[in-house]
Design a protein around this motif. Structure first.
Motif, PDB file in Angstrom:
ATOM      1  N   LEU A   1       0.823  -1.212   0.000  1.00 61.22           N
ATOM      2  CA  LEU A   1       0.000   0.000   0.000  1.00 61.22           C
ATOM      3  C   LEU A   1       0.857   1.262   0.000  1.00 61.22           C
ATOM      4  O   LEU A   1       0.456   2.290  -0.566  1.00 61.22           O
ATOM      5  N   LEU A   2       2.021   1.208   0.616  1.00 65.28           N
ATOM      6  CA  LEU A   2       2.898   2.368   0.647  1.00 65.28           C
ATOM      7  C   LEU A   2       3.382   2.730  -0.757  1.00 65.28           C
ATOM      8  O   LEU A   2       3.442   3.914  -1.124  1.00 65.28           O
TER       9      LEU A   2
ATOM     10  N   VAL B   1       9.003  11.347   2.331  1.00 64.25           N
ATOM     11  CA  VAL B   1       8.464  10.085   2.842  1.00 64.25           C
ATOM     12  C   VAL B   1       9.291   8.905   2.335  1.00 64.25           C
ATOM     13  O   VAL B   1       9.562   7.947   3.065  1.00 64.25           O
ATOM     14  N   TRP B   2       9.717   8.988   1.088  1.00 65.14           N
ATOM     15  CA  TRP B   2      10.516   7.909   0.504  1.00 65.14           C
ATOM     16  C   TRP B   2      11.842   7.741   1.252  1.00 65.14           C
ATOM     17  O   TRP B   2      12.282   6.614   1.515  1.00 65.14           O
ATOM     18  N   LEU B   3      12.482   8.845   1.618  1.00 62.30           N
ATOM     19  CA  LEU B   3      13.727   8.762   2.377  1.00 62.30           C
ATOM     20  C   LEU B   3      13.490   8.113   3.740  1.00 62.30           C
ATOM     21  O   LEU B   3      14.301   7.293   4.206  1.00 62.30           O
ATOM     22  N   VAL B   4      12.389   8.462   4.381  1.00 61.32           N
ATOM     23  CA  VAL B   4      12.062   7.856   5.678  1.00 61.32           C
ATOM     24  C   VAL B   4      11.851   6.355   5.523  1.00 61.32           C
ATOM     25  O   VAL B   4      12.340   5.545   6.329  1.00 61.32           O
ATOM     26  N   VAL B   5      11.142   5.968   4.475  1.00 57.45           N
ATOM     27  CA  VAL B   5      10.890   4.553   4.227  1.00 57.45           C
ATOM     28  C   VAL B   5      12.195   3.792   4.030  1.00 57.45           C
ATOM     29  O   VAL B   5      12.390   2.682   4.559  1.00 57.45           O
ATOM     30  N   CYS B   6      13.096   4.391   3.276  1.00 57.03           N
ATOM     31  CA  CYS B   6      14.384   3.725   3.019  1.00 57.03           C
ATOM     32  C   CYS B   6      15.189   3.561   4.308  1.00 57.03           C
ATOM     33  O   CYS B   6      15.696   2.467   4.610  1.00 57.03           O
ATOM     34  N   HIS B   7      15.316   4.637   5.077  1.00 56.38           N
ATOM     35  CA  HIS B   7      16.185   4.599   6.254  1.00 56.38           C
ATOM     36  C   HIS B   7      15.587   3.802   7.410  1.00 56.38           C
ATOM     37  O   HIS B   7      16.334   3.284   8.249  1.00 56.38           O
TER      38      HIS B   7
ATOM     39  N   GLY C   1      13.870   1.111   6.835  1.00 59.82           N
ATOM     40  CA  GLY C   1      13.799  -0.275   6.374  1.00 59.82           C
ATOM     41  C   GLY C   1      12.385  -0.811   6.346  1.00 59.82           C
ATOM     42  O   GLY C   1      12.150  -1.984   6.647  1.00 59.82           O
ATOM     43  N   VAL C   2      11.415   0.026   5.984  1.00 63.13           N
ATOM     44  CA  VAL C   2      10.022  -0.395   5.987  1.00 63.13           C
ATOM     45  C   VAL C   2       9.766  -1.474   4.927  1.00 63.13           C
ATOM     46  O   VAL C   2       9.064  -2.460   5.184  1.00 63.13           O
ATOM     47  N   LEU C   3      10.336  -1.300   3.736  1.00 68.52           N
ATOM     48  CA  LEU C   3      10.117  -2.257   2.661  1.00 68.52           C
ATOM     49  C   LEU C   3      11.296  -3.210   2.484  1.00 68.52           C
ATOM     50  O   LEU C   3      11.114  -4.399   2.242  1.00 68.52           O
TER      51      LEU C   3
ATOM     52  N   THR D   1      17.308  -2.156  -7.147  1.00 66.25           N
ATOM     53  CA  THR D   1      18.538  -2.942  -7.007  1.00 66.25           C
ATOM     54  C   THR D   1      18.609  -3.552  -5.607  1.00 66.25           C
ATOM     55  O   THR D   1      18.935  -4.742  -5.438  1.00 66.25           O
ATOM     56  N   ALA D   2      18.311  -2.750  -4.590  1.00 67.23           N
ATOM     57  CA  ALA D   2      18.287  -3.274  -3.222  1.00 67.23           C
ATOM     58  C   ALA D   2      17.184  -4.310  -3.051  1.00 67.23           C
ATOM     59  O   ALA D   2      17.354  -5.318  -2.347  1.00 67.23           O
ATOM     60  N   TRP D   3      16.067  -4.073  -3.696  1.00 68.23           N
ATOM     61  CA  TRP D   3      14.937  -4.986  -3.601  1.00 68.23           C
ATOM     62  C   TRP D   3      15.277  -6.354  -4.181  1.00 68.23           C
ATOM     63  O   TRP D   3      14.985  -7.393  -3.590  1.00 68.23           O
ATOM     64  N   THR D   4      15.887  -6.361  -5.373  1.00 72.23           N
ATOM     65  CA  THR D   4      16.227  -7.638  -5.995  1.00 72.23           C
ATOM     66  C   THR D   4      17.373  -8.337  -5.258  1.00 72.23           C
ATOM     67  O   THR D   4      17.422  -9.566  -5.190  1.00 72.23           O
ATOM     68  N   ALA D   5      18.282  -7.556  -4.691  1.00 70.07           N
ATOM     69  CA  ALA D   5      19.396  -8.149  -3.957  1.00 70.07           C
ATOM     70  C   ALA D   5      18.934  -8.840  -2.681  1.00 70.07           C
ATOM     71  O   ALA D   5      19.605  -9.762  -2.188  1.00 70.07           O
TER      72      ALA D   5
END
Length: 341
Positions: A219-220, A275-281, A283-285, A333-337
């Motif tokens: 949903l995010l 919001v995207w930076l917060v999600v990345c740091h 580790g939400v996804l 790239t992080a997602w596939t790794a």
């Protein structure tokens, strides 16, 4: 001897020619010509080729990659791989046809047909096939019906029911955006929502549905897609504000003003980036030790958007999409790794 003035000089008598038959007089009439030779009628094959090329231009092939890129991102999110599995390759290729030429043909033919009054006042649309008369409204209706039927048939028979349902919703939104009496284009706020939902949510979800159930879509990611595409759509209303005003179309830019649309777009774009930076740091996804590219590129995204929308053009908005591709590729790239879930 004094010659008479030229104005009063009588012309020498000329011998009268014998009357000619009526059919001879008709044959002797001069034919209209332009230049040295009379214009020859264009061959039927040339006319057909011109009309076919005009129809291709009307579908704006430069818009097709929007649907493709969004669906591809959804596919990578679903599979955690850059390429679809071999078993899904036929469905993926069929999805390219549906999300590219078929959907855009169905949506844009209806849009151009109902936008004709404003397009005639718009210098940017002076070469549009319907404005120049290369295509007629009947041609656009036939193309719209044919593309709609082909998109739904291909989605239902080759791809799957979930993809077919999403395609039907996108086509319905495209029709509601342009056609009266609904005509969401002249309902500020709803016009933004319709475009953001179609490109920012349903297109990535279409790629996801090729491999996994739609109920598992993050949903995010859907919310971020909604905000980003809304920010990209708002400046497009500024492009045609003068022509829309003259035609009486109360688009977002006509109703709210060009400056407010630009500011609203920048606010949405900046909020989504934050919001995207917060999600990345957090580790939400997906978790990763360093998000250097995301941190360094965030101000580039915001400044690039602010500069582009001051005097928006299609090319500048395309440039924003290219800028966004950098952090998107870094995240994927992080997602596939991270490997399979």
């Amino acid at each position: 001897m004094v010659l008479p003035h030229p104005a009063t000089r009588r012309r020498a008598a000329r011998p009268r020619a014998l009357p000619r038959p009526a059919n001879a007089r008709r044959a002797a009439r001069p034919r209209p010509a332009t230049g040295r030779r009379a214009a020859r009628p264009r061959p039927a094959t040339g006319r057909r080729a011109a009309r076919a090329w005009a129809l291709v231009r009307l579908t704006r092939p430069w818009f097709w990659p929007l649907g493709w890129a969004a669906a591809y991102a959804g596919s990578v999110l679903a599979t955690r791989d850059w390429l679809p599995p071999p078993a899904a390759l036929p469905r993926s290729l069929a999805a390219l046809v549906v999300l590219g030429p078929l959907v855009w043909t169905a949506v844009l033919t209806g849009n151009d047909r109902h936008d004709l009054p404003s397009d005639r006042r718009n210098p940017r649309k002076a070469t549009a096939p319907l404005v120049t008369g290369v295509l007629t409204a009947t041609d656009l209706v036939r193309a719209q019906v044919g593309a709609t039927a082909a998109a739904l048939a291909l989605a239902a028979t080759v791809i799957g029911p979930a993809f077919a349902l999403g395609t039907a919703v996108v086509l319905l939104l495209g029709w509601a955006y342009s056609a009266p009496p609904v005509r969401l284009k002249v309902r500020p706020g709803l016009d933004v929502a319709a475009n953001a939902a179609a490109v920012g949510v349903l297109a990535p979800l279409a790629g996801w549905s090729l491999h996994r159930p739609v109920t598992g879509y993050p949903l995010l990611i859907a919310a971020l897609g909604l905000f980003l595409v809304a920010a990209l759509y708002l400046p497009t209303t500024v492009l045609d504000v003068d022509a829309d005003t003259a035609a009486g179309d109360t688009t977002a830019a006509v109703c709210w003003g060009a400056r407010r649309c630009r500011r609203a777009g920048l606010t949405l774009w900046t909020a989504a980036t934050g919001v995207w930076l917060v999600v990345c740091h957090l580790g939400v996804l997906v978790r990763r030790d360093s998000w250097t590219v995301q941190d360094l590129w965030a101000p580039v995204l915001v400044v690039g958007y602010a500069v582009a929308v001051r005097r928006p053009t299609i090319a500048r908005l395309a440039g924003i999409c290219v800028l966004f591709a950098v952090p998107a590729a870094d995240f994927l790239t992080a997602w596939t790794a991270a490997g399979p879930v």
